[in-house]
Design a protein around this motif. Structure first.
Motif, short mmCIF file in Angstrom:
data_model
loop_
_atom_site.label_atom_id
_atom_site.label_comp_id
_atom_site.label_asym_id
_atom_site.label_seq_id
_atom_site.Cartn_x
_atom_site.Cartn_y
_atom_site.Cartn_z
N ASP A 179 -59.75 -5.88 -31.34
CA ASP A 179 -58.64 -6.01 -32.28
C ASP A 179 -58.61 -7.43 -32.85
O ASP A 179 -59.09 -8.37 -32.24
CB ASP A 179 -57.34 -5.74 -31.52
CG ASP A 179 -56.21 -5.35 -32.44
OD1 ASP A 179 -56.44 -5.27 -33.66
OD2 ASP A 179 -55.10 -5.12 -31.93
N ASP A 180 -58.01 -7.56 -34.02
CA ASP A 180 -57.79 -8.88 -34.60
C ASP A 180 -59.08 -9.68 -34.70
O ASP A 180 -59.08 -10.90 -34.51
CB ASP A 180 -56.77 -9.68 -33.76
CG ASP A 180 -55.44 -8.98 -33.67
OD1 ASP A 180 -55.26 -7.98 -34.37
OD2 ASP A 180 -54.58 -9.42 -32.90
N ARG A 203 -55.16 -7.70 -39.79
CA ARG A 203 -54.34 -7.50 -40.98
C ARG A 203 -53.96 -8.80 -41.66
O ARG A 203 -53.70 -8.82 -42.86
CB ARG A 203 -53.08 -6.69 -40.65
CG ARG A 203 -52.07 -7.38 -39.76
CD ARG A 203 -50.86 -6.48 -39.56
NE ARG A 203 -49.85 -7.13 -38.77
CZ ARG A 203 -49.89 -7.25 -37.46
NH1 ARG A 203 -50.90 -6.78 -36.78
NH2 ARG A 203 -48.90 -7.84 -36.82
#
Ligand code: C2E
Ligand code: CA
Ligand code: CA
Ligand code: CA
Length: 279
Positions: A179-180, A203
Protein backbone atom coordinates in the motif's frame (compact mmCIF):
# COMPACT_ATOMS: atom_id res chain seq x y z
CA UNK A 1 17.35 30.54 33.68
CA UNK A 2 17.86 27.31 35.56
CA UNK A 3 14.43 27.62 37.06
CA UNK A 4 12.81 28.25 33.72
CA UNK A 5 14.39 25.09 32.34
CA UNK A 6 13.01 23.16 35.25
CA UNK A 7 9.54 24.61 34.74
CA UNK A 8 9.70 23.68 31.13
CA UNK A 9 10.46 20.08 32.03
CA UNK A 10 7.58 20.01 34.48
CA UNK A 11 5.40 21.52 31.75
CA UNK A 12 6.32 18.86 29.18
CA UNK A 13 5.96 16.15 31.79
CA UNK A 14 2.42 17.29 32.45
CA UNK A 15 1.58 17.36 28.76
CA UNK A 16 3.09 13.94 28.24
CA UNK A 17 1.26 12.31 31.11
CA UNK A 18 -1.96 13.97 29.90
CA UNK A 19 -1.39 12.55 26.43
CA UNK A 20 -0.69 9.16 27.90
CA UNK A 21 -3.90 9.30 29.91
CA UNK A 22 -5.85 10.24 26.78
CA UNK A 23 -4.26 7.43 24.86
CA UNK A 24 -5.07 4.91 27.57
CA UNK A 25 -8.64 6.14 27.75
CA UNK A 26 -9.06 5.90 23.96
CA UNK A 27 -7.62 2.41 23.92
CA UNK A 28 -10.01 1.33 26.65
CA UNK A 29 -12.89 2.73 24.56
CA UNK A 30 -11.62 0.90 21.50
CA UNK A 31 -11.33 -2.36 23.44
CA UNK A 32 -14.90 -1.98 24.63
CA UNK A 33 -15.96 -1.27 21.05
CA UNK A 34 -14.21 -4.41 19.89
CA UNK A 35 -15.99 -6.52 22.50
CA UNK A 36 -19.32 -5.04 21.42
CA UNK A 37 -18.48 -5.53 17.75
CA UNK A 38 -18.99 -1.84 17.02
CA UNK A 39 -16.40 -1.92 14.24
CA UNK A 40 -17.86 -2.72 10.85
CA UNK A 41 -16.26 -3.25 7.49
CA UNK A 42 -16.95 -1.06 4.49
CA UNK A 43 -15.93 -2.30 1.06
CA UNK A 44 -14.57 -0.24 -1.82
CA UNK A 45 -14.45 -1.89 -5.25
CA UNK A 46 -11.31 -2.23 -7.37
CA UNK A 47 -12.38 -2.06 -10.97
CA UNK A 48 -10.50 -3.41 -13.97
CA UNK A 49 -11.41 -1.13 -16.86
CA UNK A 50 -10.08 -3.54 -19.45
CA UNK A 51 -12.16 -6.49 -18.24
CA UNK A 52 -14.92 -4.10 -17.19
CA UNK A 53 -15.34 -5.98 -13.93
CA UNK A 54 -14.82 -5.67 -10.21
CA UNK A 55 -11.62 -7.60 -9.44
CA UNK A 56 -11.58 -7.06 -5.70
CA UNK A 57 -12.48 -4.76 -2.84
CA UNK A 58 -10.55 -3.06 -0.08
CA UNK A 59 -11.79 -3.59 3.45
CA UNK A 60 -11.98 -0.23 5.27
CA UNK A 61 -13.01 -0.25 8.89
CA UNK A 62 -15.53 2.14 10.43
CA UNK A 63 -16.47 2.54 14.06
CA UNK A 64 -20.21 2.74 14.62
CA UNK A 65 -20.09 4.33 18.04
CA UNK A 66 -23.31 4.12 20.11
CA UNK A 67 -23.25 7.85 20.88
CA UNK A 68 -20.72 9.43 18.48
CA UNK A 69 -21.98 7.81 15.29
CA UNK A 70 -19.76 6.79 12.41
CA UNK A 71 -16.07 7.37 13.20
CA UNK A 72 -13.45 7.19 10.40
CA UNK A 73 -10.25 5.14 10.84
CA UNK A 74 -8.06 8.25 10.97
CA UNK A 75 -9.50 8.91 14.44
CA UNK A 76 -8.74 5.54 16.01
CA UNK A 77 -6.14 3.62 13.94
CA UNK A 78 -3.30 5.90 15.18
CA UNK A 79 -4.12 4.86 18.78
CA UNK A 80 -4.17 1.19 17.83
CA UNK A 81 -0.89 1.31 15.92
CA UNK A 82 2.01 0.11 18.08
CA UNK A 83 -0.33 -0.53 21.01
CA UNK A 84 -1.02 -3.75 22.90
CA UNK A 85 -4.29 -4.29 21.09
CA UNK A 86 -2.91 -4.02 17.55
CA UNK A 87 -2.85 -7.76 16.89
CA UNK A 88 -6.21 -8.28 18.55
CA UNK A 89 -7.66 -5.60 16.30
CA UNK A 90 -6.22 -7.22 13.17
CA UNK A 91 -7.61 -10.60 14.26
CA UNK A 92 -11.02 -8.99 14.58
CA UNK A 93 -10.77 -7.52 11.08
CA UNK A 94 -9.65 -10.85 9.59
CA UNK A 95 -12.53 -12.70 11.28
CA UNK A 96 -15.06 -10.16 10.06
CA UNK A 97 -13.58 -10.26 6.57
CA UNK A 98 -14.14 -14.03 6.47
CA UNK A 99 -17.76 -13.33 7.45
CA UNK A 100 -17.95 -10.83 4.58
CA UNK A 101 -16.72 -13.48 2.18
CA UNK A 102 -19.48 -15.82 3.44
CA UNK A 103 -22.08 -13.12 2.95
CA UNK A 104 -20.86 -12.33 -0.54
CA UNK A 105 -20.88 -16.06 -1.42
CA UNK A 106 -24.47 -16.26 -0.22
CA UNK A 107 -25.28 -13.51 -2.73
CA UNK A 108 -23.45 -15.39 -5.47
CA UNK A 109 -20.42 -13.08 -5.45
CA UNK A 110 -16.78 -14.12 -5.38
CA UNK A 111 -14.76 -11.04 -4.53
CA UNK A 112 -11.18 -10.92 -3.36
CA UNK A 113 -10.96 -8.76 -0.22
CA UNK A 114 -7.88 -6.72 0.68
CA UNK A 115 -7.20 -6.19 4.37
CA UNK A 116 -4.92 -3.49 5.76
CA UNK A 117 -2.29 -4.87 8.11
CA UNK A 118 0.55 -2.92 9.65
CA UNK A 119 4.04 -4.39 9.32
CA UNK A 120 4.20 -4.59 13.14
CA UNK A 121 1.26 -6.89 13.44
CA UNK A 122 2.48 -8.88 10.49
CA UNK A 123 5.88 -9.52 12.01
CA UNK A 124 4.32 -10.53 15.31
CA UNK A 125 3.56 -14.08 14.06
CA UNK A 126 0.55 -14.19 16.35
CA UNK A 127 -1.66 -13.10 13.49
CA UNK A 128 -0.61 -15.82 11.09
CA UNK A 129 -0.91 -18.40 13.88
CA UNK A 130 -4.42 -17.17 14.59
CA UNK A 131 -5.33 -17.43 10.94
CA UNK A 132 -3.80 -20.89 10.65
CA UNK A 133 -5.38 -22.10 13.89
CA UNK A 134 -8.83 -20.71 14.50
CA UNK A 135 -9.83 -20.32 10.90
CA UNK A 136 -8.20 -23.47 9.62
CA UNK A 137 -11.44 -25.17 8.69
CA UNK A 138 -12.35 -22.21 6.54
CA UNK A 139 -8.99 -21.72 5.00
CA UNK A 140 -9.00 -24.08 2.08
CA UNK A 141 -11.73 -22.44 0.12
CA UNK A 142 -11.46 -18.91 1.43
CA UNK A 143 -7.81 -18.08 1.80
CA UNK A 144 -7.42 -17.38 -1.90
CA UNK A 145 -10.08 -14.70 -1.44
CA UNK A 146 -7.91 -12.65 0.91
CA UNK A 147 -5.16 -10.21 0.12
CA UNK A 148 -3.06 -8.34 2.63
CA UNK A 149 -2.17 -4.70 2.10
CA UNK A 150 0.97 -3.74 3.95
CA UNK A 151 1.62 -0.07 4.42
CA UNK A 152 4.90 0.80 2.78
CA UNK A 153 5.51 4.05 4.65
CA UNK A 154 6.14 2.21 7.90
CA UNK A 155 9.61 0.83 7.77
CA UNK A 156 10.20 -2.87 8.01
CA UNK A 157 13.55 -3.17 9.73
CA UNK A 158 13.93 -6.88 9.22
CA UNK A 159 13.29 -7.62 5.55
CA UNK A 160 14.36 -11.26 5.91
CA UNK A 161 11.82 -11.91 8.63
CA UNK A 162 9.16 -10.01 6.68
CA UNK A 163 9.90 -11.99 3.58
CA UNK A 164 9.64 -15.24 5.54
CA UNK A 165 6.30 -14.35 7.11
CA UNK A 166 4.83 -13.01 3.89
CA UNK A 167 5.96 -16.27 2.31
CA UNK A 168 3.87 -18.08 4.95
CA UNK A 169 0.85 -15.99 4.00
CA UNK A 170 1.55 -16.82 0.39
CA UNK A 171 1.56 -20.53 1.21
CA UNK A 172 -1.86 -20.23 2.81
CA UNK A 173 -3.05 -18.63 -0.41
CA UNK A 174 -3.21 -14.99 0.62
CA UNK A 175 -2.16 -12.39 -1.92
CA UNK A 176 0.23 -9.62 -0.86
CA UNK A 177 -0.06 -5.99 -1.87
CA UNK A 178 2.11 -3.01 -0.93
CA UNK A 179 0.00 0.00 0.00
CA UNK A 180 1.00 3.63 -0.40
CA UNK A 181 3.82 2.64 -2.70
CA UNK A 182 6.24 5.48 -3.29
CA UNK A 183 5.61 7.24 0.01
CA UNK A 184 8.27 5.41 1.99
CA UNK A 185 11.98 5.34 1.52
CA UNK A 186 12.15 1.58 1.09
CA UNK A 187 10.11 1.08 -2.08
CA UNK A 188 12.87 -0.48 -4.09
CA UNK A 189 13.99 -2.72 -1.21
CA UNK A 190 10.44 -3.89 -0.66
CA UNK A 191 9.68 -4.71 -4.24
CA UNK A 192 12.95 -6.61 -4.56
CA UNK A 193 12.92 -8.51 -1.27
CA UNK A 194 9.29 -9.26 -0.51
CA UNK A 195 7.00 -11.78 -2.22
CA UNK A 196 4.45 -9.18 -3.29
CA UNK A 197 1.88 -9.55 -6.07
CA UNK A 198 0.49 -6.06 -6.27
CA UNK A 199 1.64 -2.48 -5.91
CA UNK A 200 -0.81 0.26 -4.97
CA UNK A 201 -0.01 3.77 -6.08
CA UNK A 202 -0.78 6.07 -3.19
CA UNK A 203 -3.74 8.38 -3.47
CA UNK A 204 -1.64 11.37 -2.44
CA UNK A 205 0.12 11.05 -5.82
CA UNK A 206 -2.95 10.15 -7.84
CA UNK A 207 -5.43 12.71 -6.52
CA UNK A 208 -3.67 15.74 -8.02
CA UNK A 209 -1.34 14.15 -10.57
CA UNK A 210 -2.85 16.21 -13.39
CA UNK A 211 -2.16 19.52 -11.65
CA UNK A 212 1.12 18.59 -10.01
CA UNK A 213 3.91 17.56 -12.43
CA UNK A 214 6.00 16.04 -9.62
CA UNK A 215 3.19 13.70 -8.62
CA UNK A 216 2.65 12.79 -12.25
CA UNK A 217 6.33 11.91 -12.53
CA UNK A 218 6.25 9.81 -9.37
CA UNK A 219 3.16 7.97 -10.60
CA UNK A 220 4.89 7.26 -13.88
CA UNK A 221 8.01 5.95 -12.13
CA UNK A 222 5.98 3.76 -9.77
CA UNK A 223 4.12 2.22 -12.71
CA UNK A 224 7.38 1.60 -14.60
CA UNK A 225 8.95 0.07 -11.50
CA UNK A 226 5.97 -2.19 -10.85
CA UNK A 227 6.01 -3.30 -14.47
CA UNK A 228 9.76 -3.96 -14.40
CA UNK A 229 9.19 -6.32 -11.46
CA UNK A 230 6.12 -7.81 -13.08
CA UNK A 231 3.68 -6.71 -10.38
CA UNK A 232 0.00 -5.95 -10.70
CA UNK A 233 -0.75 -2.22 -10.33
CA UNK A 234 -3.73 -0.64 -8.60
CA UNK A 235 -4.26 3.12 -8.52
CA UNK A 236 -6.17 4.43 -5.52
CA UNK A 237 -7.78 7.85 -5.13
CA UNK A 238 -9.01 7.98 -8.73
CA UNK A 239 -11.61 10.72 -8.57
CA UNK A 240 -12.25 11.71 -12.15
CA UNK A 241 -12.24 10.41 -15.70
CA UNK A 242 -9.26 12.53 -16.79
CA UNK A 243 -7.06 10.96 -14.14
CA UNK A 244 -8.33 7.49 -15.05
CA UNK A 245 -7.50 7.92 -18.72
CA UNK A 246 -4.07 9.38 -17.93
CA UNK A 247 -3.34 6.37 -15.70
CA UNK A 248 -4.62 4.02 -18.36
CA UNK A 249 -2.24 5.54 -20.90
CA UNK A 250 0.61 4.99 -18.44
CA UNK A 251 -0.30 1.30 -18.27
CA UNK A 252 -2.48 1.02 -15.17
CA UNK A 253 -5.93 -0.48 -15.61
CA UNK A 254 -7.17 -1.29 -12.10
CA UNK A 255 -8.78 1.68 -10.39
CA UNK A 256 -10.05 2.32 -6.89
CA UNK A 257 -11.60 5.67 -6.04
CA UNK A 258 -14.65 7.88 -5.88
CA UNK A 259 -14.93 7.79 -9.69
CA UNK A 260 -15.81 4.08 -9.41
CA UNK A 261 -17.44 4.03 -5.96
CA UNK A 262 -17.01 5.19 -2.39
CA UNK A 263 -16.35 2.65 0.38
CA UNK A 264 -19.78 1.09 1.03
CA UNK A 265 -21.57 -1.02 3.63
CA UNK A 266 -21.63 -4.60 2.38
CA UNK A 267 -25.30 -4.61 1.28
CA UNK A 268 -24.73 -1.50 -0.84
CA UNK A 269 -21.51 -3.00 -2.15
CA UNK A 270 -23.45 -5.95 -3.57
CA UNK A 271 -25.73 -3.57 -5.52
CA UNK A 272 -22.73 -1.55 -6.71
CA UNK A 273 -20.94 -4.74 -7.79
CA UNK A 274 -23.80 -5.63 -10.13
CA UNK A 275 -24.08 -2.08 -11.42
CA UNK A 276 -20.35 -1.91 -12.23
CA UNK A 277 -20.19 -5.35 -13.82
CA UNK A 278 -23.12 -4.54 -16.07
CA UNK A 279 -21.53 -1.35 -17.36
P1 C2E B 1 -5.61 3.46 2.84
O1 C2E B 1 -5.27 2.04 3.11
O2 C2E B 1 -4.69 4.22 1.97
O3 C2E B 1 -7.10 3.44 2.27
C1 C2E B 1 -7.58 4.25 1.23
C2 C2E B 1 -8.28 5.48 1.77
O4 C2E B 1 -8.57 6.34 0.68
C3 C2E B 1 -9.60 5.19 2.46
O5 C2E B 1 -9.75 6.09 3.53
C4 C2E B 1 -10.61 5.54 1.35
O6 C2E B 1 -11.88 5.88 1.83
C5 C2E B 1 -9.92 6.70 0.69
N1 C2E B 1 -10.36 6.91 -0.68
C6 C2E B 1 -10.87 6.01 -1.53
N2 C2E B 1 -11.11 6.54 -2.74
C7 C2E B 1 -10.73 7.84 -2.66
C8 C2E B 1 -10.75 8.94 -3.61
O7 C2E B 1 -11.13 8.81 -4.77
N3 C2E B 1 -10.27 10.13 -3.16
C9 C2E B 1 -9.83 10.31 -1.87
N4 C2E B 1 -9.40 11.52 -1.51
N5 C2E B 1 -9.80 9.29 -0.96
C10 C2E B 1 -10.25 8.08 -1.35
P2 C2E B 1 -10.32 5.63 4.94
O8 C2E B 1 -11.38 4.60 4.76
O9 C2E B 1 -10.66 6.84 5.73
O10 C2E B 1 -9.06 4.92 5.58
C11 C2E B 1 -7.92 5.67 5.93
C12 C2E B 1 -6.77 4.78 6.31
O11 C2E B 1 -7.04 4.08 7.52
C13 C2E B 1 -6.47 3.70 5.29
O12 C2E B 1 -5.72 4.26 4.23
C14 C2E B 1 -5.70 2.72 6.13
O13 C2E B 1 -4.34 3.08 6.24
C15 C2E B 1 -6.36 2.85 7.48
N6 C2E B 1 -7.31 1.74 7.65
C16 C2E B 1 -8.57 1.61 7.20
N7 C2E B 1 -9.10 0.43 7.55
C17 C2E B 1 -8.13 -0.23 8.24
C18 C2E B 1 -8.05 -1.51 8.89
O14 C2E B 1 -8.98 -2.33 8.88
N8 C2E B 1 -6.86 -1.82 9.52
C19 C2E B 1 -5.81 -0.95 9.53
N9 C2E B 1 -4.69 -1.33 10.15
N10 C2E B 1 -5.86 0.24 8.94
C20 C2E B 1 -7.00 0.62 8.30
CA1 CA C 1 -4.94 0.22 1.97
CA1 CA D 1 -3.22 3.69 0.39
CA1 CA E 1 -2.53 4.73 3.96
Amino acid sequence: AKNRGKNRIVFFDTIMSKQLAIKREKLAMIERGLKNKEFILYLQPKFNVEKKEVVGAEVLVRWVHPTHGLIPPSEFIPYISNSDIEVEFDKYIVSRAFECIDYLYSKGLKVKLSINVSPNALLNEELIEFIRGTLLTELKEKSSMIEIEIIESTSITDLNKASEILGEFNKIGFGISVDDFGTGYASLDYIKALPIDTVKIDRTFVVDMLSDPTNLNVTEVVILLAKAFNKEIVAEGVENIETASALYKLGCNIFQGYLIAKPLPIEDFVDMYHKLNNM
